[in-house]
Design an enzyme around this catalytic site. Structure first.
Site, mmCIF file in Angstrom:
data_model
loop_
_atom_site.group_PDB
_atom_site.id
_atom_site.type_symbol
_atom_site.label_atom_id
_atom_site.label_comp_id
_atom_site.label_asym_id
_atom_site.label_seq_id
_atom_site.Cartn_x
_atom_site.Cartn_y
_atom_site.Cartn_z
ATOM 1 C CG HIS A 41 -1.831 1.095 1.377
ATOM 2 N ND1 HIS A 41 -1.737 2.012 2.391
ATOM 3 C CD2 HIS A 41 -2.904 1.467 0.630
ATOM 4 C CE1 HIS A 41 -2.713 2.900 2.272
ATOM 5 N NE2 HIS A 41 -3.423 2.597 1.210
ATOM 6 C CG HIS A 83 -3.325 8.841 -0.532
ATOM 7 N ND1 HIS A 83 -4.183 9.592 0.235
ATOM 8 C CD2 HIS A 83 -3.899 7.624 -0.657
ATOM 9 C CE1 HIS A 83 -5.220 8.846 0.580
ATOM 10 N NE2 HIS A 83 -5.076 7.645 0.059
HETATM 11 CA CA CA Z 1 -5.040 3.920 -3.006
#
Ligand code: CA
Length: 349
Positions: A41, A83
């Site tokens: 992630h 992000h």
């Molecule tokens: Ca993402």
């Protein structure tokens, strides 16, 4: 050397039977399900500032199966790996370009050219109002030198590492806020898809999952823009998303059946699968079973050993609830090595 010709017939028979006994259960286990997929992630974001090439290289080295890319556009329509649509929680933009904030006080990647974005230093994520780090035990803020990278730079890094290591680590790009981008006059999906094709990500056989939180865009990617690779519908914990996507409806049997006509999987918030009471006991929803009934893979987000779900007693309990009890197909994790170690100890990797 083949020793069987030196063995008496009886011993050869016993050896053959032993082999069958050993191999059959292994085949049955494989037929049941593929080994769980570990998705880094934002890279190895538990250890290195998120989405930097350094975080991706480290996740590759730790053994992740897929590396995630969150994608937003610059003013000159270059997809960068970031992000948020904002720059101010992971860079020094407020110091370098103090005049360039919008009326809401935020700094948007879309207001900066790539040349300007490249002047910024990336740091571990912090609270833009207080300056405090979001994850206090992680990489210290404002140390060393990290940059925002373009999608293309990251694809070249992964291509290079796959070649030099002989591994085949995949990519997991996310189209960030496509509706917002279009309101601003930019069509992010139309910019990203040709780049994915250029680097060999085009069909469901290629090591790529394209993901998005907006149902209209997931449908558009498949039906209008011709994306033929794998596609994952992300769902938030809340019922309805900012763009109007109804995550609650999408998580029902009927919603998943309809979704399966365009998507290959779902990426739900962990709380849509399991929650814990104050005593630390888990309660499971039927989401994974419903999704599997439609042949959708389930890749929830996000395992963070330094920010466990509410009342979840431990990292082990979290992994066990997701992989053993819920039988998910893979997971987004900030800690690739911790998740891999759990899977290996559980003998499913
Ligand atoms: Ca993402």
């Amino acid at each position: 050397m083949n020793v069987s010709k030196f063995l008496p017939a009886g011993a050869r028979f016993v050896r053959a039977r032993l082999l069958v006994l050993l191999i059959l259960p292994a085949c049955a286990a494989l037929a049941q399900s593929a080994p769980p997929t570990v998705i880094a992630h934002r890279g190895a974001s538990g250890y290195v500032p998120e989405h930097t090439l350094e975080a991706k290289a480290y996740a590759h080295a730790l053994g992740a199966d897929f590396l995630e890319q969150d994608l937003v556009l610059t003013k000159d329509d270059v997809p960068v790996v970031l992000h948020d649509i904002h720059l101010d929680t992971v860079t020094d933009v407020a110091q370098k370009f103090p005049q360039r904030k919008r009326a809401d006080g935020r700094f948007y990647a879309l207001d900066f050219t790539l040349a300007e974005v490249k002047q910024l230093k990336v740091t571990e994520r912090f609270n833009a109002k207080t300056g405090e780090p979001v994850f206090p035990k992680r990489f210290p803020a404002h140390r060393s030198t990290f940059q925002i990278s373009t999608l293309e730079e990251e694809l070249q890094l992964i291509e290079g590492l796959n070649r030099s290591t002989g591994r085949k680590v995949g990519i997991y790009p996310e189209i960030k806020q496509p509706k917002w981008h279009r309101v601003q006059g930019h069509d992010i999906s139309r910019v990203v898809l040709p780049l994915l094709h250029k680097y060999g990500y085009a069909t469901k056989a290629d090591p790529c999952f394209l993901q998005c939180f907006e149902l209209a865009e997931v449908r558009r990617l498949r039906n209008e823009l011709g994306w033929r690779g794998r596609l994952v519908m992300l769902t938030e914990a809340k019922a309805v998303g900012a763009d109007g996507t109804d995550y609650a409806a999408l998580s029902t049997a009927a919603g998943l059946r309809d979704l399966a006509t365009v998507a290959d999987g779902i990426g739900p918030a962990i709380s849509r699968i399991v929650t814990w009471n104050a005593a630390g006991q888990p309660t499971f929803t039927d989401l994974v079973a419903l999704a599997h009934a439609e042949k959708l893979v389930v890749h929830p987000y996000t395992i963070r050993t330094d920010e466990l779900p509410k009342h979840c007693p431990s990292s082990d309990a979290l992994h066990s609830a997701l992989f053993k009890e819920s039988r998910i197909d893979g997971v987004f994790t900030d800690f690739t090595d911790v998740t891999l170690a759990w899977l290996r100890a559980a003998k499913v990797r």
